[in-house]
Scaffold this active site. Structure first.
Site, PDB file in Angstrom:
ATOM      1  N   GLU A 423       0.621  -1.209   0.081  1.00 31.74           N
ATOM      2  CA  GLU A 423      -0.039  -0.050   0.021  1.00 31.74           C
ATOM      3  C   GLU A 423       0.769   1.375   0.034  1.00 31.74           C
ATOM      4  O   GLU A 423       0.694   2.146   0.992  1.00 31.74           O
ATOM      5  CB  GLU A 423      -0.914   0.026   1.267  1.00 31.74           C
ATOM      6  CG  GLU A 423      -1.956  -1.102   0.925  1.00 31.74           C
ATOM      7  CD  GLU A 423      -3.233  -0.783   0.071  1.00 31.74           C
ATOM      8  OE1 GLU A 423      -3.339   0.138  -0.569  1.00 31.74           O
ATOM      9  OE2 GLU A 423      -4.209  -1.511   0.156  1.00 31.74           O
ATOM     10  N   GLU A 502      -3.705 -10.359  -0.006  1.00 29.02           N
ATOM     11  CA  GLU A 502      -4.616 -10.383   1.202  1.00 29.02           C
ATOM     12  C   GLU A 502      -5.865 -10.835   0.765  1.00 29.02           C
ATOM     13  O   GLU A 502      -6.523 -10.315  -0.243  1.00 29.02           O
ATOM     14  CB  GLU A 502      -4.566  -8.780   1.877  1.00 29.02           C
ATOM     15  CG  GLU A 502      -3.377  -8.457   2.368  1.00 29.02           C
ATOM     16  CD  GLU A 502      -3.447  -7.079   3.020  1.00 29.02           C
ATOM     17  OE1 GLU A 502      -4.450  -6.627   3.153  1.00 29.02           O
ATOM     18  OE2 GLU A 502      -2.544  -6.562   2.846  1.00 29.02           O
TER      19      GLU A 502
HETATM   20  C1  IPT Z   1      -5.187  -3.676   3.704  1.00 24.07           C
HETATM   21  C2  IPT Z   1      -3.902  -3.407   4.288  1.00 24.07           C
HETATM   22  O1  IPT Z   1      -3.026  -3.820   3.101  1.00 24.07           O
HETATM   23  C3  IPT Z   1      -3.538  -4.218   5.454  1.00 24.07           C
HETATM   24  O2  IPT Z   1      -2.484  -3.842   6.024  1.00 24.07           O
HETATM   25  C4  IPT Z   1      -4.774  -4.279   6.298  1.00 24.07           C
HETATM   26  O3  IPT Z   1      -4.549  -2.832   6.795  1.00 24.07           O
HETATM   27  C5  IPT Z   1      -5.917  -4.594   5.896  1.00 24.07           C
HETATM   28  O4  IPT Z   1      -6.058  -3.578   4.739  1.00 24.07           O
HETATM   29  C6  IPT Z   1      -7.003  -4.291   6.620  1.00 24.07           C
HETATM   30  O5  IPT Z   1      -6.745  -4.956   7.961  1.00 24.07           O
HETATM   31  S1  IPT Z   1      -5.639  -2.063   2.703  1.00 24.07           S
HETATM   32  C7  IPT Z   1      -7.404  -1.878   2.888  1.00 24.07           C
HETATM   33  C8  IPT Z   1      -7.727  -0.448   2.551  1.00 24.07           C
HETATM   34  C9  IPT Z   1      -7.675  -2.774   1.615  1.00 24.07           C
END
Ligand code: IPT
Length: 989
Positions: A423, A502
């Protein structure tokens, strides 16, 4: 007056004086001296404090003691400031590269004795494995240098400053610096010297660095070494005793690649490591080699020629007491737990972990995506204007970070992909990092999710893509545009392997739909699985004013800006307890699949390389959950990627009970991470004889009554149950509300996936608007018939024109009390509903209900889109153990497909309930706890739940799914609960 150095704080440069190029973190026999331990410590509120503290003779008697490594905000009971949690937000004004004058600054000092024989050392280095965020070092009053890059190692040459005997090291650490703009990861901000500090003697003729590249193909290994040593350090000898390898090179030019016949490959499943030494006359370095070759062929990601599927987790460094301070035992246990739950991969979100972790990952067996310490997420708020990722002024800092990342960890066979960060938008500095990695390590691909169009990375990656979107990515010839891509860019992305860096946001109760993602991986080989967000909650163990312990999240330390409990989104609770989602994950990704087919079971081995010779296959038959027969299946070793057909045992089918056959694959011997008998995979087959559902008896002769009567052991007043046997029991009461889960409170993204979601508005908000949490009842009628009672209630909320009619019929059926509740909504309900249930209250009196024994799905809670870990059987639990201690209280504890439930008090049955299926064969679930959904919804932490004198039972005809909407897709339509008519039929004895 600002000192010279405070003016230096907002520098974009990565620091001054740390050695470059960075080196591997090596196990060497060269002498080292750990400087971990007790240091003197002084905290100042700003960076502009006099630097005289660094002088040798500075009087630090008025200072505190502080253990290093540590985060000062977690030491001293709040005397040293407090942790701050933000996800995307910067906890300071976005004014890069500047930071506020209010910049907590920790001065650290300690003495150490340098051994006399170190005077032979050619050089003495001082290494810091992790300091957040910017620090400056003095030895014996001499300024040595400074460094930023919190989760990266920095070494300084202190040869000219040290002397045998007593020395003083002084370190000034600033919480905020320009580097903070590059370290905006979703986690606690925790300043301090939080990893090891080590003094290292470098011998003349030593080995400065080694890179042991060990490839594998066709049963053969290949060794390709890079040795960094002075020519005068030669000869250098490499030994791999187990393979009979011993090579001595007398000059750098002699070091050429060579092959080794007959080596076992390394994989996450069979992490075969060989001990290796590399020595000169002056120094021996010890490594562990794993032979493996990483390769991208077309859109396939391969290791040793075979496709890898990542069943991974995002792993942060977090410990409830120590923060990011590494605790090897805890970390090892955590990794062993991952293995027990079928996790095979780790993304080191979003920075390199403590270097030992990678030794453990090599040893236990994980595919690792090693991520650089980089995130600039907060610039999103400014539409990425000023984002360091695309500003040449920051290029040096970016390159320094990736070099330190790759160089430190390059020897690990487990690392199969380098990740530039998380990010951080996109831009030239990220492209430059990637180019640097490609030049330095052409054998491992580069990942970065933010390179949406695939300009400088080798794998295609997305986060939180929905199931349909993921499917589009896997599909050839799809016209669907890919996120932020032109058609041409999309076509390019489809030529690469895809992974979800993720997915499945495991915040609170959830996520749903693991199985839908997993199914895609097996349908579309371009899809290589992904990494669940995330492995564990980051709660910090603290206490309330009255001493009650709890796990704190954002806001609990009085932060000015924070992101609440978004930091509690792991499959493991802060206290290491696996949540039901981890069990669900394990079941969904199990590496063996059983398909029942007539009298056979097909066993598919979905592993990467390992056959099944490490497993035993057990079976058992249960009648209504009681084991009646068991044995072992005779299964030949099934090769990876192959399927075996095995005959099933004869099953005795009970005429009057459900008959279930369960098969399990278990470890036939203990491993480093589980005991013999540990279950890897399981499946169940319903072999029950068909038994017709007893139809409800129609009754006639209804006449108005006052609803006060006795039916068998049930007593009623005013039409409602008041006692059963010798216990007060009240109910039923229609309950449509559940304490919103974090996903119910989420208002994330793509609307339209569920036709019942409203853009930007959470379901929980809609439920509150509709008053589902504050329903009121008007009793429309009470009637009696022979041995029967019937009530009709109209249930609705204040200022609502919609309602639900609930007709409850109590009757005596063959000596048993039967309750049938039929619910029917009016028109005008627009949202999905959390549940359709009926609630009973069981006041404690002097004998509280404290346990349950049930036949149905268990042992863990389950919901419509998270049912794969649930099996049919008989289970028991205490009332407390039926609920999960989510960091923010929310819906928990639902057990699906109930057949029979016994509520117990000190192991004595107090109420037995049989749940009959409805006409479509659907069975209700139940929830048993100490609080109403409304009470749970009001609590922000477990300690805020009121004390209770009543056990609450809710029998649900249906529950809404879980989804992932806290950060991802909503509940899939099939699992969304829409307002509808339902029937619940119970027998009470
Ligand atoms: C995403 C992040 O990459 C991760 O670090 C964590 O914050 C997660 O979200 C949520 O818990 S970014 C999100 C805006 C898709």
């Amino acid at each position: 007056m600002l000192s010279e150095f405070s003016a230096h704080v907002p520098d974009r440069a990565p620091g001054r004086g740390a050695l470059r190029p960075a080196r591997s973190w090596l196990h060497s026999d060269a002498p080292t001296l750990s400087l971990n331990g007790t240091w003197r410590f002084r905290l100042s509120p700003t960076a502009s404090v006099a630097e005289d503290f660094a002088a040798e003779d500075h009087d630090d008697r008025g200072w505190d003691d502080l253990t290093v490594p540590s985060h000062w905000v977690l030491e001293g009971d709040g005397a040293h400031g407090r942790p701050i949690y933000t996800n995307v937000q910067f906890p300071f004004p976005i004014d890069p590269p500047h930071v506020p004058d209010e910049n907590p600054t920790g001065d650290h000092r300690r003495h150490f004795e340098m051994p006399a024989d170190w005077s032979d050392a050619e050089r003495v280095l001082l290494r810091f494995d992790g300091v957040e965020s910017l620090f400056r070092v003095w030895v014996n009053g001499v300024e040595i240098g400074s460094a930023a890059g919190s989760r990266l190692a920095h070494e300084f040459d202190v040869t000219s400053a040290v002397r045998p005997g007593d020395n003083v090291v002084a370190v000034r650490v600033h919480q905020w610096s320009a580097a903070s703009y590059l370290e905006d990861q979703d986690q606690w901000w925790l300043p301090g010297i939080f990893r090891d500090v080590t003094l290292i003697a470098r011998p003349a003729g030593g080995i400065e660095d080694v890179w042991l590249r060990t490839g594998f193909a066709d049963g053969h290994g290949r060794v390709d070494m890079e040795i960094t040593a002075e020519p005068t350090a030669y000869p250098v000898t490499l030994r791999i005793p187990e393979l009979g390898v011993e090579r001595t090179w007398s000059a750098p030019a002699d070091v050429t690649p060579f092959g080794i016949a007959d080596v076992d490959p390394w994989s996450a499943e069979q992490p075969r490591l060989y001990d290796v030494t590399v020595s000169t006359a002056a120094e021996t370095v010890t490594l562990r080699a794993g032979f493996r070759t990483v390769e991208i062929r077309g859109d396939r990601f391969l290791v040793n020629g075979r496709r890898v599927v990542f069943h991974g987790v995002n792993r942060h460094e977090t410990h409830p007491l120590r923060g990011r301070v590494f605790d090897e035992e805890h970390a090892r246990e955590d990794l062993a737990r991952m293995k027990r739950f079928n996790v095979n991969a780790i993304r080191t979100s979003h920075y390199p972990p403590h270097p030992r972790l990678l030794d453990l990952a090599d040893e236990l067996g994980f595919w690792v995506v090693l991520e650089c310490d980089l995130e600039t997420h907060g610039f999103e708020k400014l539409d990425w204007v000023g984002n360091p990722s695309d500003d040449p002024a920051w290029r040096e800092a970016y390159l320094d970070r990736i070099e330190r990342t790759v160089e430190r960890d390059k020897n690990h066979p487990g690392i199969v992909i380098w990740s530039l960060g998380n990010e951080a938008g996109t831009g030239c500095n990220l492209a430059a990092m990637s180019a640097w990695v490609h030049a330095r390590d052409p054998e491992r691909p580069v990942h970065y999710e933010g390179d949406y169009t695939g300009e400088y990375t080798d794998v295609y990656s997305r986060m939180y893509a929905s199931v349909p979107e993921t499917e589009q990515i896997g599909t050839d010839g799809s016209r669907a545009p890919l996120l932020n891509c032109t058609p041409a860019q999309g076509a390019r992305q489809r030529t690469k392997p895809f992974l979800l860096c993720e997915y499945a946001h495991a915040m609170g109760n959830g996520p749903g739909a693991f199985d839908q993602y997993e199914a895609l991986v097996h349908r579309y080989p371009r899809l290589h699985g992904g990494f669940v967000w995330e492995w564990r909650d980051h709660g910090i163990l603290t206490t309330t004013a009255d001493g009650t312990p709890y796990y704190a999240y954002g806001g609990d330390f009085g932060e000015v800006v924070h992101d609440g409990n978004f930091v509690m989104d792991g499959m493991l609770l802060s206290d290491d307890v696996p949540t039901p989602s981890l069990h669900e994950f394990k079941a969904v990704v199990q590496p063996l699949r059983f398909t029942f087919d007539g009298d056979e079971v097909r066993i598919a081995n979905l592993r990467h390389t390992a056959d099944t010779s490490d497993l035993r296959f057990r079976w058992r038959v249960e009648h209504d959950g009681a084991s009646v027969d068991s044995g072992c299946l005779d299964v030949p070793a099934v090769l990876a990627g192959e399927v075996a057909r095995v005959p099933l045992p004869e099953t005795v089918v009970a005429p009057d009970a459900e008959t279930w056959l369960t098969v399990e694959a278990v470890l036939s011997a203990g491993t480093a991470w589980a005991d013999e008998g540990h279950v890897i995979a399981e499946a169940q087959l319903d072999r029950s004889a068909h038994r017709p559902v007893r139809a409800a008896r129609a009754r006639a002769g209804w006449r108005p009554g006052d609803g006060t009567l006795t039916l068998g052991r049930a007593e009623f007043a005013g039409g409602s149950l008041t006692r059963f046997g010798d216990r007060p029991v009240t109910g039923p009461r229609l309950e449509l509300f559940r304490a919103p889960t974090d996903n119910d409170e989420g208002a994330w993204g793509e609307v339209g996936e569920s036709d019942a979601s409203v853009a930007g508005v959470s379901h929980a908000e809609l439920w509150r608007r509709d008053g589902l949490d504050r329903l009121t009842t008007r009793r429309v009628s009470v009637e009696h018939a022979d041995g029967a009672l019937r009530t009709v209630d109209k249930v609705s909320a204040a200022n609502s024109g919609s309602w639900v009619m609930a007709e409850s019929t109590w009757s005596l059926e063959g000596g048993e009390v039967e309750l049938r509740v039929e619910t029917e909504p009016s028109r005008g309900w627009h949202t999905v509903w959390p549940r359709i249930g009926i609630a009973f209250d069981l006041p404690d009196g002097d004998a509280p209900v404290d346990g349950a024994d049930w036949f149905g799905l268990g042992p863990h809670e389950s919901y419509p889109d998270s049912l794969r870990a649930a099996r049919t059987g008989r289970f028991s639990a205490t009332v407390d153990d039926l609920s999960v201690d989510y960091a923010r209280p929310q819906e928990t504890g639902h057990r699906s497909a109930l057949r029979r439930l016994t509520l117990t008090c000190a192991d004595t049955a107090v109420l037995r309930i049989e749940a009959l299926p409805d006409t479509r064969g659907r069975r209700p679930g139940f929830t048993l706890g100490r609080h109403t959904p409304q009470e749970i919804a009001r609590a922000g932490h477990p300690f805020e739940l009121p004390s209770s004198t009543t056990t609450r039972l809710i029998v649900d005809a249906a529950q809404h799914g879980l989804g992932s909407r806290a950060c991802g897709p909503d509940v899939w339509p099939e699992f969304a609960l829409r307002p509808e008519s339902r029937t619940i039929r119970l027998r009470l004895t």
